[in-house]
Design an enzyme around this catalytic site. Structure first.
Site, PDB file in Angstrom:
ATOM      1  N   ARG A   1       0.867  -1.178   0.000  1.00 42.68           N
ATOM      2  CA  ARG A   1       0.000   0.000   0.000  1.00 42.68           C
ATOM      3  C   ARG A   1       0.909   1.234   0.000  1.00 42.68           C
ATOM      4  NH1 ARG A   1       2.341   2.016   3.776  1.00 42.68           N
ATOM      5  NH2 ARG A   1       0.795   3.646   3.752  1.00 42.68           N
TER       6      ARG A   1
ATOM      7  N   ARG B   1      -7.320  -0.027  -6.779  1.00 40.67           N
ATOM      8  CA  ARG B   1      -7.524   1.073  -5.831  1.00 40.67           C
ATOM      9  C   ARG B   1      -7.677   2.367  -6.641  1.00 40.67           C
ATOM     10  NH1 ARG B   1      -4.175   1.324  -0.518  1.00 40.67           N
ATOM     11  NH2 ARG B   1      -6.140   2.220   0.200  1.00 40.67           N
TER      12      ARG B   1
ATOM     13  N   GLN C   1      -1.933   2.475   9.959  1.00 40.19           N
ATOM     14  CA  GLN C   1      -0.654   2.541   9.234  1.00 40.19           C
ATOM     15  C   GLN C   1       0.408   3.282  10.054  1.00 40.19           C
ATOM     16  OE1 GLN C   1      -3.634   3.213   7.886  1.00 40.19           O
ATOM     17  NE2 GLN C   1      -3.726   2.724   5.712  1.00 40.19           N
TER      18      GLN C   1
ATOM     19  N   ASP D   1      -1.931  10.985  -2.174  1.00 39.74           N
ATOM     20  CA  ASP D   1      -2.333   9.938  -3.123  1.00 39.74           C
ATOM     21  C   ASP D   1      -2.655  10.520  -4.487  1.00 39.74           C
ATOM     22  OD1 ASP D   1      -2.858   8.624  -0.369  1.00 39.74           O
ATOM     23  OD2 ASP D   1      -2.831   7.016  -1.846  1.00 39.74           O
TER      24      ASP D   1
ATOM     25  N   ASN E   1      -5.329  12.522   0.509  1.00 38.59           N
ATOM     26  CA  ASN E   1      -4.420  11.694   1.316  1.00 38.59           C
ATOM     27  C   ASN E   1      -5.260  10.954   2.358  1.00 38.59           C
ATOM     28  OD1 ASN E   1      -1.688  10.808   1.904  1.00 38.59           O
ATOM     29  ND2 ASN E   1      -1.896  11.927   3.835  1.00 38.59           N
ATOM     30  N   LYS E   2      -4.602  10.129   3.125  1.00 41.71           N
ATOM     31  CA  LYS E   2      -5.285   9.260   4.096  1.00 41.71           C
ATOM     32  C   LYS E   2      -6.327  10.018   4.921  1.00 41.71           C
ATOM     33  CE  LYS E   2      -5.053   5.793   4.440  1.00 41.71           C
ATOM     34  NZ  LYS E   2      -6.059   4.972   3.747  1.00 41.71           N
TER      35      LYS E   2
END
Ligand code: MRU
Length: 354
Positions: free
Chosen positions: A46, A92, A199, A240, A250-251
């Protein structure tokens, strides 16, 4: 220690198993593109640049297989690669590095006039180049980013944008690594645990432990407390996908941090290679946000943490508006607003240089 996140061999793509870390350091050997696609989907690998590199390796595997099964049949060879590219692209949706890497290899096989066997070798060489290039980009991002901090600083980061999320060294964590080197260890880190996949707790904390960089693991909801007390000097995160205007996916949880940074006049940096920039997307509203299974919120590693029948949502990413971002740290330098111009200029220069 050099963390080998993705290794591209002629007959396999070898991945460090990020589902097993930090408890166990083990490797998964994928010998078909479908196995790599599964590993991307289930998060064995990932992180935006890492899944781009893994997808490039997967396409090289698909080309190897097709070069044998369609040795004298160019149409069949191309069809097999198209199928692999489509399958990988679906794994993804948010990280653009995946489709960027697929596009890089597609351009090559569409141009390749040689035999399927030779086309395979060309794709293999390009996949390895993308891997090595990603590490070089991370080192450059680290060097540019470290200049934005000072000895003694405490940096907050979210998710894992480290060696595990790239081919090596990392983007946001590359900046932190470079600070550690440049300021003789005089840097410390707040690591958001990053619910629901953890993460931060599982991967970033592991990387920092391996490097001997001082850190404190905090739950995501503690960030505001430490920022308000003046214990954080700056925030650095990965990305991302960065839209043409600088809005950044992003996350999940990154947007909240950017609002906190703005409220407390704290620098908020995004660190990412230019392969994360998507000039075809005007702004954050057009970036597809992956919605993952709600079970990943109601359960942790198979253990139920919510009542039976609880409704849950799980967007895996959020959008940080460009106005909340102090700078975007790339391998081409530190970009400042207005981002539309800065990103177009940097991507244009990179294209001309390649
Ligand atoms: O769902 P993940 O773990 O793939 O999400 C990773 C992130 O959001 C990272 O911050 C991003 O990909 C940048 S990695 C250099």
């Amino acid at each position: 220690m050099r963390i080998k996140t993705v290794e591209i061999r002629p007959d396999a793509v070898v991945l460090i198993d990020q589902l097993a870390l930090p408890g166990e350091e083990r490797y998964v050997t994928c010998t078909t593109w479908r196995e790599v696609a599964k590993a991307i989907r289930d998060m064995t690998v990932r992180g935006a640049p890492a899944i781009g590199v893994a997808a490039a390796g997967a396409l090289a595997l698909a080309a190897r297989e097709a070069a044998f099964s369609h040795a004298g049949d160019r149409v069949g060879f191309d069809a097999a690669l198209d199928e692999a590219a489509a399958g990988l692209a679906q794994t993804r949706p948010t990280a653009v590095n995946l489709s960027w890497a697929i596009g890089e290899l597609r351009a090559l096989w569409q141009r390749c006039e040689a035999s399927p066997q030779e086309c395979w070798l060309t794709l293999l060489a390009r996949a390895r180049e993308i891997h090595d290039d990603d590490i070089r980009r991370c080192y450059a991002i680290g060097a540019f980013g470290a200049a934005l901090f000072a000895a003694g600083d405490t940096i907050l980061t979210h998710c894992n944008a480290g060696a595990l999320a790239t081919a090596g060294y990392g983007t946001a964590l590359g900046v932190i690594r470079a600070c550690h080197e440049r300021y003789d260890g005089a840097v410390s880190v707040f690591v958001d645990e990053t619910r629901p996949w953890l993460q931060g707790a599982r991967l970033t904390a592991w990387e920092l432990s391996v490097e001997g960089i001082e850190y404190w693991l905090i739950s995501d909801s503690m960030a505001g407390h430490f920022i308000a007390r003046g214990e954080v000097d700056g925030i650095v995160v990965g990305a991302d996908r960065i839209a043409a205007n600088g809005d950044t996916a992003n996350k999940i949880g990154t947007y909240t941090l950017s609002v906190l940074a703005k409220e407390h006049s704290l620098p908020f940096y995004v660190a990412a290679p230019l392969s994360t920039v998507d000039l075809a997307v005007a702004g954050g509203a057009d970036i597809p946000i992956e919605e993952r299974s709600a079970d990943e919120v109601t359960h942790f590693r198979g253990l139920r943490v919510a009542p039976v029948g609880a409704n849950a949502r799980h967007p895996a990413f959020d959008i940080t508006p460009q106005g909340n971002i102090s700078a975007i740290i790339t391998e081409a330098g530190v970009l400042r607003p207005p981002y539309d111009k800065a990103l177009r200029r940097a991507c244009g220069a990179a294209r001309r240089a390649s």
